[in-house]
Design a protein around this motif. Structure first.
Motif, PDB file in Angstrom:
ATOM      1  N   UNK A   1       0.814  -1.218  -0.093  1.00 59.95           N
ATOM      2  CA  UNK A   1       0.162  -0.058  -0.217  1.00 59.95           C
ATOM      3  C   UNK A   1       0.695   1.139  -0.036  1.00 59.95           C
ATOM      4  N   UNK A   2       1.896   1.239   0.606  1.00 65.88           N
ATOM      5  CA  UNK A   2       3.017   2.265   0.392  1.00 65.88           C
ATOM      6  C   UNK A   2       3.237   2.724  -0.782  1.00 65.88           C
ATOM      7  N   UNK A   3       3.521   1.487  -1.686  1.00 62.80           N
ATOM      8  CA  UNK A   3       3.765   1.656  -3.108  1.00 62.80           C
ATOM      9  C   UNK A   3       2.789   2.696  -3.973  1.00 62.80           C
ATOM     10  N   UNK A   4       1.513   2.184  -3.654  1.00 63.63           N
ATOM     11  CA  UNK A   4       0.279   2.809  -4.218  1.00 63.63           C
ATOM     12  C   UNK A   4       0.289   4.232  -3.769  1.00 63.63           C
ATOM     13  N   UNK A   5       0.319   4.560  -2.521  1.00 63.61           N
ATOM     14  CA  UNK A   5       0.434   6.081  -2.070  1.00 63.61           C
ATOM     15  C   UNK A   5       1.768   6.788  -2.718  1.00 63.61           C
ATOM     16  N   UNK A   6       2.839   6.087  -2.597  1.00 62.51           N
ATOM     17  CA  UNK A   6       3.999   6.668  -3.268  1.00 62.51           C
ATOM     18  C   UNK A   6       3.840   6.793  -4.642  1.00 62.51           C
ATOM     19  N   UNK A   7       3.310   6.172  -5.473  1.00 60.28           N
ATOM     20  CA  UNK A   7       2.750   6.165  -6.912  1.00 60.28           C
ATOM     21  C   UNK A   7       1.988   7.272  -7.060  1.00 60.28           C
ATOM     22  N   UNK A   8       0.972   7.348  -6.122  1.00 56.62           N
ATOM     23  CA  UNK A   8      -0.186   8.487  -6.040  1.00 56.62           C
ATOM     24  C   UNK A   8       0.515   9.870  -5.951  1.00 56.62           C
ATOM     25  N   UNK A   9       1.653   9.819  -4.922  1.00 54.50           N
ATOM     26  CA  UNK A   9       2.354  11.052  -4.492  1.00 54.50           C
ATOM     27  C   UNK A   9       3.162  11.662  -5.868  1.00 54.50           C
ATOM     28  N   UNK A  10       3.760  10.771  -6.368  1.00 55.49           N
ATOM     29  CA  UNK A  10       4.725  11.042  -7.568  1.00 55.49           C
ATOM     30  C   UNK A  10       3.715  11.585  -8.669  1.00 55.49           C
ATOM     31  N   UNK A  11       2.621  10.827  -8.888  1.00 57.84           N
ATOM     32  CA  UNK A  11       1.713  11.580  -9.825  1.00 57.84           C
ATOM     33  C   UNK A  11       1.326  12.896  -9.712  1.00 57.84           C
ATOM     34  N   UNK A  12       0.737  13.078  -8.523  1.00 61.58           N
ATOM     35  CA  UNK A  12       0.350  14.395  -7.934  1.00 61.58           C
ATOM     36  C   UNK A  12       1.376  15.418  -8.163  1.00 61.58           C
ATOM     37  N   UNK A  13       2.675  15.053  -7.812  1.00 60.05           N
ATOM     38  CA  UNK A  13       3.755  15.880  -7.970  1.00 60.05           C
ATOM     39  C   UNK A  13       4.054  16.186  -9.518  1.00 60.05           C
ATOM     40  N   UNK A  14       3.904  15.097 -10.199  1.00 58.84           N
ATOM     41  CA  UNK A  14       4.240  15.367 -11.765  1.00 58.84           C
ATOM     42  C   UNK A  14       3.220  16.277 -12.222  1.00 58.84           C
ATOM     43  N   UNK A  15       1.737  16.198 -11.744  1.00 56.76           N
ATOM     44  CA  UNK A  15       0.856  16.861 -12.198  1.00 56.76           C
ATOM     45  C   UNK A  15       0.816  18.229 -11.843  1.00 56.76           C
ATOM     46  N   UNK A  16       1.436  18.491 -10.626  1.00 57.90           N
ATOM     47  CA  UNK A  16       1.744  20.008 -10.169  1.00 57.90           C
ATOM     48  C   UNK A  16       2.775  20.607 -10.876  1.00 57.90           C
ATOM     49  N   UNK A  17       3.752  19.708 -11.359  1.00 59.14           N
ATOM     50  CA  UNK A  17       4.816  20.314 -12.111  1.00 59.14           C
ATOM     51  C   UNK A  17       4.460  20.673 -13.633  1.00 59.14           C
ATOM     52  N   UNK A  18       3.436  19.818 -14.285  1.00 62.14           N
ATOM     53  CA  UNK A  18       3.027  20.068 -15.521  1.00 62.14           C
ATOM     54  C   UNK A  18       2.165  21.240 -15.374  1.00 62.14           C
TER      55      UNK A  18
END
Length: 117
Positions: A1-18
């Motif tokens: 589950x930690x990987x899912x939240x970590x993946x979501x965090x990375x997606x959110x960070x990537x979305x914010x950067x975009x």
């Protein structure tokens, strides 16, 4: 589950950067449009001033041609007026002589019906 939240965090960070990049790109585009608009307005103003100068020069040249014709006509008219006034004075003197001669040419003689005794 930690990987899912970590993946979501990375997606959110990537979305914010975009989103930030898109926002910056929009700002740059707006700035470029403003500078392009200012440059276009400066070019338009310069072109208008250039055409106005050309028009005024052409207008003055045309007015100068008409102005010289006007001065020629005025000079000719003044010359004619002077000649007419001179002629009028000369004719007036002649006419005065014609009018005055019969008035002042009086024949002083007795009428034939007058008898002297």
């Amino acid at each position: 589950m930690a990987q899912k939240t970590e993946g979501i965090q990375q997606l959110l960070i990537a979305e914010k950067k975009a989103t930030d990049r898109v926002h910056e790109a929009r700002k740059r585009k707006a700035a470029r449009l403003k500078t392009a608009k200012k440059e276009a307005e400066a070019e338009i103003t310069a072109y208008k001033e250039h055409r106005e100068k050309l028009y005024k020069n052409a207008e003055q040249a045309a007015a100068g041609k008409h102005g010289s014709a006007e001065t020629e006509i005025a000079a000719y008219t003044n010359k004619q007026i002077v000649e007419l006034e001179k002629n009028m004075k000369m004719q007036m003197q002649k006419s005065m002589v014609l009018v005055q001669d019969p008035l002042f040419d009086i024949d002083i003689s007795l009428h034939e019906n007058v008898k002297l005794n």
